[in-house]
Design a protein around this motif. Structure first.
Motif, PDB file in Angstrom:
ATOM      1  N   MET A 319       0.948  -0.962   0.142  1.00  0.00           N
ATOM      2  CA  MET A 319      -0.052   0.169  -0.203  1.00  0.00           C
ATOM      3  C   MET A 319       0.657   1.243   0.557  1.00  0.00           C
ATOM      4  O   MET A 319       1.778   1.652   0.580  1.00  0.00           O
ATOM      5  N   ILE A 320       0.246   2.247  -0.579  1.00  0.00           N
ATOM      6  CA  ILE A 320       0.806   3.759  -0.638  1.00  0.00           C
ATOM      7  C   ILE A 320      -0.196   4.369   0.366  1.00  0.00           C
ATOM      8  O   ILE A 320      -1.545   4.339  -0.523  1.00  0.00           O
ATOM      9  N   CYS A 321      -0.002   5.040   1.166  1.00  0.00           N
ATOM     10  CA  CYS A 321      -1.349   5.837   2.211  1.00  0.00           C
ATOM     11  C   CYS A 321      -1.064   7.824   2.258  1.00  0.00           C
ATOM     12  O   CYS A 321       0.491   7.774   2.596  1.00  0.00           O
ATOM     13  N   TRP A 322      -2.038   8.007   1.352  1.00  0.00           N
ATOM     14  CA  TRP A 322      -2.584   9.280   2.314  1.00  0.00           C
ATOM     15  C   TRP A 322      -3.267   9.941   2.339  1.00  0.00           C
ATOM     16  O   TRP A 322      -4.479   9.850   2.395  1.00  0.00           O
ATOM     17  N   PRO A 323      -3.123   9.759   4.682  1.00  0.00           N
ATOM     18  CA  PRO A 323      -3.898   9.809   5.379  1.00  0.00           C
ATOM     19  C   PRO A 323      -5.307  10.674   5.785  1.00  0.00           C
ATOM     20  O   PRO A 323      -4.293  12.559   5.217  1.00  0.00           O
ATOM     21  N   LEU A 324      -5.735  10.903   5.128  1.00  0.00           N
ATOM     22  CA  LEU A 324      -6.586  12.552   5.603  1.00  0.00           C
ATOM     23  C   LEU A 324      -7.195  12.709   6.985  1.00  0.00           C
ATOM     24  O   LEU A 324      -7.356  13.761   7.522  1.00  0.00           O
ATOM     25  N   PHE A 325      -7.942  11.801   7.745  1.00  0.00           N
ATOM     26  CA  PHE A 325      -8.444  11.934   8.866  1.00  0.00           C
ATOM     27  C   PHE A 325      -9.356  10.523   9.399  1.00  0.00           C
ATOM     28  O   PHE A 325      -9.475   9.539   8.934  1.00  0.00           O
TER      29      PHE A 325
END
Length: 422
Positions: A319-325
């Protein structure tokens, strides 16, 4: 009133977001498949969305579905930044309706009185209030608060919960969408606090093991001709919204990385922009041969495809994660630093970072991450196989639920804490 009901009647109540509804539906399928009577209670808005799915009736033939108002108008956007509206409305509108529904089932339902309620963990306060009104023990909730750059050595709040449990009398346990080998140290802290901890994840994979799943989507055909582990699957979930500028940064990053990609772009995902105006023509032309963009994709089937690179543990896909909330930041940290099965973009969103991180995952650190990913994927599959921890825990959960009927224990509450939002 003279009817005899031989099976327990389980009422399930998820938090009204799709990332929470899906794992709860998985549990409902597993319990129904075991012969238990299950009523799945959704908000009217989400019930309507579910019934519009083409595979709805064939996928859940034995479940009983009910809906309840959450008090929000039909045109409410129901995005994450407005979940406060949902919570307030649940307390003022849904709570009394929920209590009335439980009472009605006790008197009039063909399924018999509700034997137990399985409630989403995020609905703790809501369920707690109803439980107290009905004179039963409130459910418990667990909070993790730590500096994400530090190793977790304690779980603050456990002492409080332990004292609270001493004063309580009826919480039956918690269901966790995880498996023992993945989060053993944390589970060791949780286990002493509850009579029963049922780790039965990964739920989607357990459903396929116990029931089977033959959904096939045409969008996978675009990946059939691609080399092994060569396609980047991009999805921001069911409620996240991004700006056009952020969308373009991701698009340029993907273009510059040289990767082929399958991207789910919902019609309501881009703030203030119509779909036809989202991407410049020259950028679309530049990626014509190596992109496939859809409004929706069957994520589990996509992830199981051998060509897809991003997401997820069960499928053995990094996975590549782009955390938002929400819990994104914590999840991303575990993916990158804890389990080492992917990379964390943190809060950055620029084309150069996206290009570099895709190349890093697919080339420079590919073998290292794939090795770790394959290890956890094997552990996940072992857990759901006959004799595995999740397989056995599901069997125990079903047996315990059946015992509620024999013991005439009514309206128990089990807290479910869905793992990893997608």
């Amino acid at each position: 009133m003279g009817r005899q009901h031989q099976q327990p009647h389980i009422l399930m109540l998820p938090f009204p977001l799709l990332g929470h509804i899906k794992p709860m539906l998985n549990i409902a399928q597993l319990l129904s498949n075991a012969g238990l009577q299950v009523t799945f209670l959704n908000t009217e808005h989400n019930h309507h969305r579910l019934t519009q799915l083409q595979e709805f009736s064939t996928h859940f033939p034995t479940l009983h579905f009910e809906s309840i108002s959450n008090g929000l108008p039909k045109d409410h956007p129901r995005t994450f930044d407005l979940t406060k509206d949902m919570v307030i409305s649940f307390k003022s509108v849904t709570k009394p309706l929920f209590r009335k529904m439980l009472a009605e089932y006790s008197r009039n339902s063909d399924l018999g009185p509700v034997t137990c309620v399985i409630v989403d963990g995020i609905m703790y306060s809501f369920a707690n209030d109803v439980a107290e009104e009905l004179g039963i023990r409130p459910p418990l909730q667990i909070a993790l608060k730590e500096d994400l750059d530090q190793e977790i050595k304690t779980v603050p709040g456990m002492e409080f919960l332990l004292r609270r449990q001493d004063r309580s009398t009826i919480t039956s346990g918690i269901i966790l969408n995880t498996f023992d080998d993945l989060e053993g140290p944390i589970l060791c802290h949780i286990a002493p606090l509850f009579p029963n901890v049922y780790t039965i994840g990964p739920l989607n994979a357990l459903v396929k093991t116990k029931i089977g799943d033959d959904i096939i989507s045409q969008c996978l055909s675009s990946s059939n001709s691609k080399p092994l582990r060569s396609v980047v699957y991009v999805s921001f979930g069911s409620i996240a919204r991004v700006t056009r500028s952020q969308l373009l940064e991701f698009w340029y990053g993907l273009v510059n990385s040289g990767a082929s990609f399958l991207w789910v772009i919902r019609r309501d995902m881009i703030e203030g922009v119509k779909k036809d105006d989202m991407i410049p023509m020259e950028l679309e032309e530049a990626t014509k041969e190596r992109r496939f963009v859809v409004d929706w994709a069957p994520q589990e089937d996509v992830l199981a495809h051998s060509a897809v690179v991003l997401e997820s543990n069960d499928a053995g896909v990094p996975m590549i994660c782009w955390p938002l909330f929400g819990d994104h930041q914590l999840n991303s940290r575990w993916v990158s630093e804890g389990w080492k099965i992917g990379l964390d973009m943190k809060d950055t969103c620029d084309r150069s970072t996206i290009e570099i991180i895709i190349k890093t995952l697919m080339k420079h650190r590919r073998e290292e991450i794939i090795k770790s990913m394959d290890r956890f994927s094997k552990l996940a599959h072992d857990s759901i196989s006959p004799g595995g921890s999740s397989y056995n825990n599901l069997k125990k959960l079903i047996e315990d639920l059946k015992q509620y009927m024999i013991k005439k224990v009514h309206q128990q509450i089990i807290c479910s804490f869905p793992y990893k939002e997608q």
